[in-house]
Write an enzyme that holds these catalytic residues in place. Structure first.
Site, mmCIF file in Angstrom:
data_model
loop_
_atom_site.group_PDB
_atom_site.id
_atom_site.type_symbol
_atom_site.label_atom_id
_atom_site.label_comp_id
_atom_site.label_asym_id
_atom_site.label_seq_id
_atom_site.Cartn_x
_atom_site.Cartn_y
_atom_site.Cartn_z
ATOM 1 N N LYS A 111 3.930 4.036 -1.507
ATOM 2 C CA LYS A 111 4.217 5.431 -0.288
ATOM 3 C C LYS A 111 4.068 6.541 -0.981
ATOM 4 O O LYS A 111 3.742 7.414 -0.468
ATOM 5 C CB LYS A 111 5.848 5.177 -0.180
ATOM 6 C CG LYS A 111 6.090 4.100 1.042
ATOM 7 C CD LYS A 111 7.516 4.227 1.816
ATOM 8 C CE LYS A 111 7.874 3.238 2.629
ATOM 9 N NZ LYS A 111 7.125 2.706 3.603
ATOM 10 N N LYS A 193 -1.795 -6.004 4.135
ATOM 11 C CA LYS A 193 -0.675 -7.341 4.333
ATOM 12 C C LYS A 193 -0.360 -6.925 5.747
ATOM 13 O O LYS A 193 -0.214 -5.689 6.605
ATOM 14 C CB LYS A 193 0.592 -6.751 3.600
ATOM 15 C CG LYS A 193 1.508 -7.719 3.516
ATOM 16 C CD LYS A 193 2.597 -7.245 2.582
ATOM 17 C CE LYS A 193 3.297 -6.064 3.115
ATOM 18 N NZ LYS A 193 4.610 -5.815 2.614
ATOM 19 N N LYS A 196 5.177 -4.386 9.529
ATOM 20 C CA LYS A 196 5.689 -3.705 10.767
ATOM 21 C C LYS A 196 5.299 -2.256 10.886
ATOM 22 O O LYS A 196 4.931 -1.833 12.002
ATOM 23 C CB LYS A 196 7.205 -3.515 10.361
ATOM 24 C CG LYS A 196 8.012 -4.742 10.441
ATOM 25 C CD LYS A 196 9.188 -4.657 9.716
ATOM 26 C CE LYS A 196 9.869 -5.974 9.201
ATOM 27 N NZ LYS A 196 10.431 -5.986 8.215
HETATM 28 P P1 TYM Z 1 10.830 -7.538 4.293
HETATM 29 O O1 TYM Z 1 11.857 -7.228 5.180
HETATM 30 O O2 TYM Z 1 9.686 -6.564 4.038
HETATM 31 O O3 TYM Z 1 10.285 -8.995 4.473
HETATM 32 C C1 TYM Z 1 11.138 -9.986 4.407
HETATM 33 C C2 TYM Z 1 10.330 -11.302 4.135
HETATM 34 O O4 TYM Z 1 9.256 -11.542 4.367
HETATM 35 C C3 TYM Z 1 8.305 -11.337 3.573
HETATM 36 N N1 TYM Z 1 6.794 -10.980 4.305
HETATM 37 C C4 TYM Z 1 5.712 -11.413 4.162
HETATM 38 N N2 TYM Z 1 5.609 -12.935 3.926
HETATM 39 C C5 TYM Z 1 4.051 -13.167 4.281
HETATM 40 N N3 TYM Z 1 3.057 -12.162 4.612
HETATM 41 C C6 TYM Z 1 3.335 -11.077 4.968
HETATM 42 N N4 TYM Z 1 2.504 -10.221 5.599
HETATM 43 C C7 TYM Z 1 4.806 -10.483 4.883
HETATM 44 N N5 TYM Z 1 5.394 -9.557 5.051
HETATM 45 C C8 TYM Z 1 6.844 -9.767 4.662
HETATM 46 C C9 TYM Z 1 8.634 -11.053 2.664
HETATM 47 O O5 TYM Z 1 8.047 -11.100 1.165
HETATM 48 C C10 TYM Z 1 10.068 -11.246 2.634
HETATM 49 O O6 TYM Z 1 10.365 -12.378 1.623
HETATM 50 N N6 TYM Z 1 13.490 -6.249 0.184
HETATM 51 C C11 TYM Z 1 12.969 -7.455 1.080
HETATM 52 C C12 TYM Z 1 14.433 -7.754 1.736
HETATM 53 C C13 TYM Z 1 15.638 -8.034 0.852
HETATM 54 C C14 TYM Z 1 15.795 -9.115 0.134
HETATM 55 C C15 TYM Z 1 17.001 -9.076 -0.606
HETATM 56 C C16 TYM Z 1 14.986 -10.385 -0.216
HETATM 57 C C17 TYM Z 1 16.553 -7.208 0.358
HETATM 58 N N7 TYM Z 1 17.563 -7.834 -0.351
HETATM 59 C C18 TYM Z 1 17.458 -10.158 -1.531
HETATM 60 C C19 TYM Z 1 15.263 -11.533 -0.813
HETATM 61 C C20 TYM Z 1 16.645 -11.215 -1.689
HETATM 62 C C21 TYM Z 1 12.439 -6.861 2.239
HETATM 63 O O7 TYM Z 1 12.084 -5.725 2.254
HETATM 64 O O8 TYM Z 1 11.789 -7.868 2.792
#
Ligand code: TYM
Length: 330
Positions: A111, A193, A196
């Site tokens: 970012k 990737k 959103k």
């Molecule tokens: P977030 O909300 O960005 O994504 C949630 C989960 O989806 C996976 N993901 C993907 N997998 C494959 N291809 C993609 N294009 C793709 N985009 C997203 C992410 O790898 C994730 O597993 N920081 C985390 C949320 C979080 C979290 C945690 C996860 C907060 N605390 C504790 C595990 C444990 C996040 O922003 O994921």
């Protein structure tokens, strides 16, 4: 029974990448593991949010967790802010995480590199909160997509540091990243990737997209001029991405089998098969979502989930505060 924990940050609507990389695994694992799946609403506000939209996204996220197959009788599903220990341990983790470590995290670096202005302090310290999310529950595994692996690794480092300093406080968790589908790429630009924050709205399939829209996005996916359904992420990233989507949505069908089936056939036929698989899954999820969103299941799931999660989280927070020397009355 071994334990798992993971979360999703509903900064927008959940998409196919979230489903394939994370959510479907939560569902698969809930029988075999003690599963904790939460909605990371504290992480959401690290970037500006519209309050009305955020509230809708949070409800949708719970409904989609359930619609995709998480069963509150098996898995503990909860909202991060319903368990205040996340924020409390988050602060403590922040005090044990080095700025050098935070500076290396790609999410913030990306970012910053894009020249985005007014990045928040919360975004910078985000990995410390994520470490708290995980360590409160002593999970054995954290199922995540490829992009979150780095955050689980920093969690391990900080946990080891604190165990070393204060005695055994935390179990060291392992990231669990699937071989296929851990990084679903944008349909309109397969070098990025699926996310959103897709400006064109052509590259990202949302779980609540109308089926017609989803089909259109798959049929319009960027491919190449090789005219050969072959798995080669470097030279044929678009086709390889579609192959991973198809494999993930058809019981992890081997990529080699997909290659064989479409040998000598055009991209049109291949894309139709991918679109059929995507639409069939979305149709199933959306039918369940429609039932859940108007029922009282969201409220009961969250209150029960918060109660169950708090038992573990509060005990861990108490143990950490004591070990650090922060409590006066034992
Ligand atoms: P977030 O909300 O960005 O994504 C949630 C989960 O989806 C996976 N993901 C993907 N997998 C494959 N291809 C993609 N294009 C793709 N985009 C997203 C992410 O790898 C994730 O597993 N920081 C985390 C949320 C979080 C979290 C945690 C996860 C907060 N605390 C504790 C595990 C444990 C996040 O922003 O994921």
């Amino acid at each position: 029974m071994k334990r798992m924990l993971s979360g999703i940050k509903p900064t927008g609507q959940l998409h196919l990448g979230n489903y394939i990389g994370a959510l479907r695994h939560f569902v698969d694992y809930q029988d075999e593991y003690e599963m904790y799946a939460f909605i990371a609403n504290l992480h959401c506000i690290t970037v500006p949010q519209d309050p009305v939209e955020l509230q809708k996204n949070l409800r949708d996220c719970v409904a989609l967790y359930l619609a995709c197959g998480l069963d509150p009788a098996k898995a503990t599903v909860f909202l991060q802010t319903d368990v205040p220990a996340h924020a409390q341990l988050g602060y403590i983790m922040c005090c044990h995480t080095y700025m050098g470590e935070l500076n290396r995290m790609t999410q913030f670096k990306d970012k910053q590199a894009k020249g985005e202005k007014n990045l928040s302090g919360g975004l910078y310290t985000y990995p410390a909160l994520m470490a708290a999310d995980i360590l409160l529950y002593d999970p054995d595994y954290v199922p995540v997509g490829d992009d979150q692996k780095q955050h689980v690794e920093i969690t391990r480092d900080v946990a080891e540091r604190m165990n070393h300093r204060y005695g055994e406080l935390f179990k060291i968790p392992e990231p669990l990243v699937a071989k296929v589908g851990a990084r679903i790429m944008s349909l309109s630009d397969p070098s990025k990737k699926m996310s959103k924050s897709d400006e064109t709205n052509k590259g990202c399939i949302y779980l609540l997209d109308p089926l017609k829209t989803a089909r259109k996005k798959v049929m319009g996916a960027v491919t190449d001029s090789y005219a050969n359904v072959h798995f080669d992420p470097e030279n044929q990233p678009g086709v390889s991405n579609l192959m991973q989507i198809l494999s993930s949505l058809s019981n992890d069908r081997p990529i080699g089998e997909i290659e064989q089936e479409f040998q000598g056939k055009g991209y049109g036929e291949f894309k139709r098969a991918v679109a059929d698989a995507v639409c069939a899954r979305l149709e199933q999820i959306q039918a369940r979502y429609d039932e859940i969103i108007t029922s009282d299941m969201i409220a009961t799931t969250l209150s029960d989930g918060a109660r169950r999660a708090s038992l573990l989280a509060n005990a861990k927070l108490e143990k950490v505060q004591k070990a650090i020397g922060m409590e006066i009355i034992a």
